[in-house]
Design a protein around this motif. Structure first.
Motif, PDB file in Angstrom:
ATOM      1  N   ARG A   1       0.119   1.206  -4.970  1.00  0.00           N
ATOM      2  CA  ARG A   1       1.211   2.103  -5.021  1.00  0.00           C
ATOM      3  C   ARG A   1       1.631   2.746  -3.632  1.00  0.00           C
ATOM      4  O   ARG A   1       2.551   3.151  -3.461  1.00  0.00           O
ATOM      5  CB  ARG A   1       0.592   3.603  -5.978  1.00  0.00           C
ATOM      6  CG  ARG A   1       0.590   3.156  -7.494  1.00  0.00           C
ATOM      7  CD  ARG A   1       0.561   4.398  -7.945  1.00  0.00           C
ATOM      8  NE  ARG A   1      -0.721   5.374  -7.680  1.00  0.00           N
ATOM      9  CZ  ARG A   1      -1.847   5.372  -8.269  1.00  0.00           C
ATOM     10  NH1 ARG A   1      -2.035   4.490  -9.351  1.00  0.00           N
ATOM     11  NH2 ARG A   1      -2.812   5.936  -7.870  1.00  0.00           N
ATOM     12  N   GLY A   2       0.599   2.564  -2.559  1.00  0.00           N
ATOM     13  CA  GLY A   2       0.661   3.085  -1.090  1.00  0.00           C
ATOM     14  C   GLY A   2       0.121   4.419  -1.117  1.00  0.00           C
ATOM     15  O   GLY A   2       0.081   5.059  -0.224  1.00  0.00           O
TER      16      GLY A   2
ATOM     17  N   GLY B   1       1.456  -0.368   0.408  1.00  0.00           N
ATOM     18  CA  GLY B   1       2.156  -0.586  -0.812  1.00  0.00           C
ATOM     19  C   GLY B   1       2.105  -1.987  -1.534  1.00  0.00           C
ATOM     20  O   GLY B   1       0.925  -2.379  -1.176  1.00  0.00           O
TER      21      GLY B   1
ATOM     22  N   THR C   1       6.702   0.729  -2.871  1.00  0.00           N
ATOM     23  CA  THR C   1       5.577   1.755  -3.085  1.00  0.00           C
ATOM     24  C   THR C   1       5.879   2.455  -4.645  1.00  0.00           C
ATOM     25  O   THR C   1       6.693   2.266  -5.012  1.00  0.00           O
ATOM     26  CB  THR C   1       5.572   2.934  -2.136  1.00  0.00           C
ATOM     27  OG1 THR C   1       6.875   3.318  -2.083  1.00  0.00           O
ATOM     28  CG2 THR C   1       5.270   2.562  -0.906  1.00  0.00           C
TER      29      THR C   1
END
Length: 285
Positions: free
Chosen positions: A183-184, A196, A282
Motif C-alpha cells: 500500500r505504501g 507503493g 499506492t
C-alpha cells in the motif's frame, strides 16, 4: 499434510524415507534479510540436514548487475552447481532455515535453468528439527557431476516486460511483500526506493500462503487466498516482491495448483521502486 510432489513440495517424512537414495541431493538454500541479523552460511556450518550442500543465493547470481541476487548467467550456474556435486539425473530437495522462505527462490532458479526435478522441503529445517530428525555439522564429500542447462526465458520477466503487462492488463501481477509495503504505508527496507506497488498488481503476501508452522497451505486454501486477493488466475501471472526471493513462494503455490503460465520479475521492487520512468501506485489494488 500436503501431498508429496517431487517437482514442487515434499514433506519431512518423504525426505527421511529417501535420504539414502543414491541420486538424491539436498541443498540448504537459506537466505535472510539483513534486518534478521542471521548468517545463513554460519548456521549451515553449525547444523544442516545430513549430506546437504549450501547454495549461496547471493554468490550464485549475476554480479554484473547492480541489483541483488539476480539470476546468474548459464555458465556460472553450471559451474557452481557442478561444484556442489549436483547434476543430470539428480533429484534435488532444497530447504531453508525459516520454514518456507528463500528455498522457493532456489527451486525457481533450477527450473529457470531447465531442471524440473527439484522440490522444496515443506516446513524446512525448523520442522525437520522440531521432529527430532538428524542434523550434522560436517561437510559432505562432493564429487563433480555435469548438469545440462537449458534456460527457459519464459519463466522470468524484466522491467520493460512488466511495465507493458501493467499497462495492457493482460497479465495478473501478484506482489508477495507485506500488505503495508504494497500500500505504501510502510517504508522500504532499502534506501532510495519509492513506496507503493506496480499499478494493477494484487497483494498476496507470501505469509498468507503458509500455515503457522511454515508449511504451505493445502490447494483449496491456496485458491481461497488468491480469490480473496482478486487474482485472476485465468491470465498468465507475473510475481514480484522486494528483490525476487519471496515472489518465488507465489510461483511455488501456483505450481501446486497446476498452473504453468507464471513467471517471476527478477528485479522486483528493488528495480521498479528505483526506476525513474515507471509509475507507482499506492493504497489497495
Amino acid at each position: 499434510m500436503a501431498q508429496d510432489d517431487p517437482t514442487t513440495l515434499v514433506s519431512t517424512a518423504w525426505l527421511a524415507r529417501h535420504m539414502k537414495d543414491p541420486d538424491l541431493r539436498v541443498l540448504d538454500g537459506s537466505w535472510y534479510l539483513p534486518a534478521a541479523g542471521r548468517d545463513p552460511r554460519a548456521e549451515y556450518e553449525a547444523a544442516h540436514i545430513p549430506g546437504a550442500r549450501f547454495f549461496d543465493i547471493d554468490e550464485i547470481s549475476d554480479h554484473r548487475s547492480d541489483l541483488p541476487h539476480m539470476a546468474p548467467p548459464v555458465e556460472k550456474f553450471m559451474s557452481r552447481v557442478r561444484a556442489l556435486g549436483v547434476g543430470d539425473g539428480h533429484k534435488v530437495v532444497v530447504y531453508d532455515g525459516m520454514g518456507l522462505f528463500s528455498a522457493a527462490r532456489v527451486w525457481w532458479l533450477f527450473r529457470l535453468m531447465g531442471h524440473d526435478d527439484i522440490a522444496v522441503l515443506d516446513g524446512g529445517l525448523p520442522k525437520w528439527q522440531a521432529e527430532g530428525r538428524p542434523v550434522e555439522s560436517t561437510p559432505p564429500v562432493i564429487r563433480d557431476r555435469h548438469m545440462t542447462v537449458r534456460r527457459r526465458p519464459e519463466l522470468v520477466r524484466n522491467v520493460t516486460e512488466v511495465a507493458q503487462a501493467s499497462k495492457l492488463g493482460d497479465h495478473t501481477i501478484l506482489d508477495a511483500r507485506a500488505a503495508a509495503r504494497f500500500r505504501g504505508d510502510a517504508p522500504e527496507p532499502r534506501e532510495g526506493l519509492r513506496a507503493g506497488h506496480i499499478p494493477g498488481a494484487r497483494s498476496v503476501p507470501y505469509t498468507d500462503l503458509l500455515n503457522d508452522d511454515g508449511t504451505m497451505k493445502e490447494p483449496d486454501a491456496l485458491r481461497a487466498v488468491f480469490d480473496a486477493a482478486g487474482a485472476d488466475l485465468s491470465k498468465p501471472v507475473i510475481t514480484t516482491c522486494g528483490s525476487g526471493v519471496t515472489a518465488a513462494v507465489i510461483n511455488l503455490a501456483l505450481a501446486r495448483l497446476g498452473k504453468t503460465d507464471h513467471a517471476l520479475y527478477d528485479g522486483s521492487w528493488t528495480e521498479w521502486g528505483a526506476f525513474p520512468t515507471v509509475p507507482v501506485a499506492t493504497g489497495d489494488a
